[in-house]
Design a protein around this motif. Structure first.
Motif, short mmCIF file in Angstrom:
data_model
loop_
_atom_site.label_atom_id
_atom_site.label_comp_id
_atom_site.label_asym_id
_atom_site.label_seq_id
_atom_site.Cartn_x
_atom_site.Cartn_y
_atom_site.Cartn_z
N GLY A 38 52.31 -17.32 33.45
CA GLY A 38 53.44 -16.86 32.65
C GLY A 38 53.19 -17.04 31.17
O GLY A 38 53.54 -16.17 30.36
N SER A 39 52.56 -18.14 30.79
CA SER A 39 52.21 -18.37 29.39
C SER A 39 51.19 -17.34 28.91
O SER A 39 51.28 -16.82 27.80
CB SER A 39 51.65 -19.77 29.19
N MET A 40 50.22 -17.05 29.76
CA MET A 40 49.20 -16.06 29.40
C MET A 40 49.80 -14.67 29.28
O MET A 40 49.45 -13.91 28.37
CB MET A 40 48.07 -16.06 30.43
N LEU A 41 50.71 -14.32 30.18
CA LEU A 41 51.36 -13.02 30.10
C LEU A 41 52.20 -12.89 28.83
O LEU A 41 52.18 -11.85 28.16
CB LEU A 41 52.24 -12.79 31.33
N ALA A 42 52.93 -13.93 28.50
CA ALA A 42 53.74 -13.90 27.27
C ALA A 42 52.85 -13.78 26.04
O ALA A 42 53.16 -13.02 25.11
CB ALA A 42 54.61 -15.16 27.18
N GLY A 43 51.74 -14.49 26.04
CA GLY A 43 50.81 -14.40 24.93
C GLY A 43 50.18 -13.02 24.81
O GLY A 43 50.03 -12.47 23.72
N ALA A 44 49.82 -12.45 25.96
CA ALA A 44 49.22 -11.11 25.94
C ALA A 44 50.21 -10.07 25.43
O ALA A 44 49.87 -9.21 24.62
CB ALA A 44 48.74 -10.74 27.34
N LEU A 45 51.45 -10.16 25.90
CA LEU A 45 52.46 -9.20 25.44
C LEU A 45 52.76 -9.39 23.95
O LEU A 45 52.81 -8.41 23.20
CB LEU A 45 53.75 -9.34 26.24
N GLY A 46 52.93 -10.62 23.52
CA GLY A 46 53.19 -10.87 22.11
C GLY A 46 52.06 -10.38 21.22
O GLY A 46 52.29 -9.75 20.18
N GLY A 47 50.84 -10.64 21.63
CA GLY A 47 49.69 -10.18 20.87
C GLY A 47 49.59 -8.66 20.82
O GLY A 47 49.30 -8.07 19.77
N PHE A 48 49.87 -8.02 21.94
CA PHE A 48 49.80 -6.56 21.99
C PHE A 48 50.88 -5.94 21.12
O PHE A 48 50.62 -5.01 20.35
CB PHE A 48 49.94 -6.08 23.44
N TRP A 53 52.51 -3.05 16.15
CA TRP A 53 53.36 -2.95 14.97
C TRP A 53 52.58 -3.03 13.66
O TRP A 53 52.88 -2.34 12.71
CB TRP A 53 54.42 -4.04 14.98
N THR A 54 51.58 -3.93 13.61
CA THR A 54 50.87 -4.15 12.35
C THR A 54 49.54 -3.40 12.26
O THR A 54 49.06 -3.15 11.17
CB THR A 54 50.58 -5.64 12.14
N GLY A 55 48.94 -3.08 13.40
CA GLY A 55 47.62 -2.48 13.40
C GLY A 55 46.52 -3.49 13.12
O GLY A 55 45.36 -3.12 12.95
N LEU A 59 46.29 -10.56 13.45
CA LEU A 59 47.69 -10.99 13.53
C LEU A 59 48.18 -10.98 14.97
O LEU A 59 48.97 -11.83 15.38
CB LEU A 59 48.58 -10.08 12.67
N GLY A 60 47.71 -10.00 15.75
CA GLY A 60 48.06 -9.95 17.17
C GLY A 60 47.54 -11.16 17.92
O GLY A 60 48.23 -11.71 18.78
N THR A 61 46.33 -11.58 17.60
CA THR A 61 45.76 -12.77 18.24
C THR A 61 46.57 -14.01 17.90
O THR A 61 46.87 -14.84 18.77
CB THR A 61 44.29 -12.95 17.81
N LEU A 62 46.94 -14.14 16.64
CA LEU A 62 47.75 -15.28 16.21
C LEU A 62 49.12 -15.26 16.91
O LEU A 62 49.58 -16.28 17.42
CB LEU A 62 47.93 -15.25 14.69
N ALA A 63 49.74 -14.09 16.95
CA ALA A 63 51.05 -13.98 17.61
C ALA A 63 50.94 -14.26 19.10
O ALA A 63 51.83 -14.90 19.69
CB ALA A 63 51.63 -12.59 17.38
N GLY A 68 52.29 -17.71 23.70
CA GLY A 68 51.85 -18.55 24.82
C GLY A 68 52.21 -20.00 24.60
O GLY A 68 52.63 -20.71 25.52
N LEU A 69 52.07 -20.46 23.36
CA LEU A 69 52.44 -21.83 23.01
C LEU A 69 53.93 -22.07 23.21
O LEU A 69 54.33 -23.12 23.71
CB LEU A 69 52.05 -22.11 21.56
N LEU A 70 54.74 -21.10 22.85
CA LEU A 70 56.19 -21.25 22.99
C LEU A 70 56.59 -21.40 24.47
O LEU A 70 57.37 -22.28 24.82
CB LEU A 70 56.91 -20.05 22.38
#
Length: 139
Positions: A38-48, A53-55, A59-63, A68-70
């Protein structure tokens, strides 16, 4: 042909290997975290989403790491502070991550992003047969 199979195996297996390394570390610390997926999925979605949004894949990797941390922090709070059952909380976090990514990710299914450029690994890229393939590059 064989290099394509090896490339696919390395790309697919890396995420599973990293998750198992994290789970191994948490189990050595005495916490069973079944919510790793679940953490990995959330991280993957947030990064994507941030990359769309930013291109900017950085920044996607950081997000992705922060998302995932959250989710992992929610699990840690419930288990360590609230003394909730580790197995039940981990499964809940896993299902929460799956549901959250299905819900928020539905608008991004057909979107495409530009990722990182492949970087050849010195010396390994010069090996005949596998050196010229994407097997010996970092993406």
């Amino acid at each position: 042909m064989i290099s394509d199979i090896l490339t696919g195996a390395l790309r697919s297996g890396t995420s599973v290997m990293l998750a198992s390394q994290g789970e191994l570390l948490s189990e050595r610390a005495g916490v069973i975290n079944l919510g790793t997926e679940g953490s990995m999925l959330a991280g993957a979605l947030g990064g994507f989403i941030v990359t769309v949004w930013t291109g900017n894949p950085w920044l996607g990797t950081l997000a992705g790491g922060l998302c995932g941390l959250l989710i992992a922090a929610i699990h840690a709070f419930l288990v360590l502070t609230c003394r909730a059952n580790q197995l039940a909380t981990g499964l809940t976090i896993m299902f929460f991550g799956m549901g959250m990514t299905s819900f928020f990710g539905r608008d991004f299914v057909s979107r495409q992003i530009v990722g990182f450029n492949p970087v050849p690994i010195p010396l390994l890229s010069d090996i005949p047969f596998i050196g010229g393939s994407s097997l010996i590059t970092i993406r």
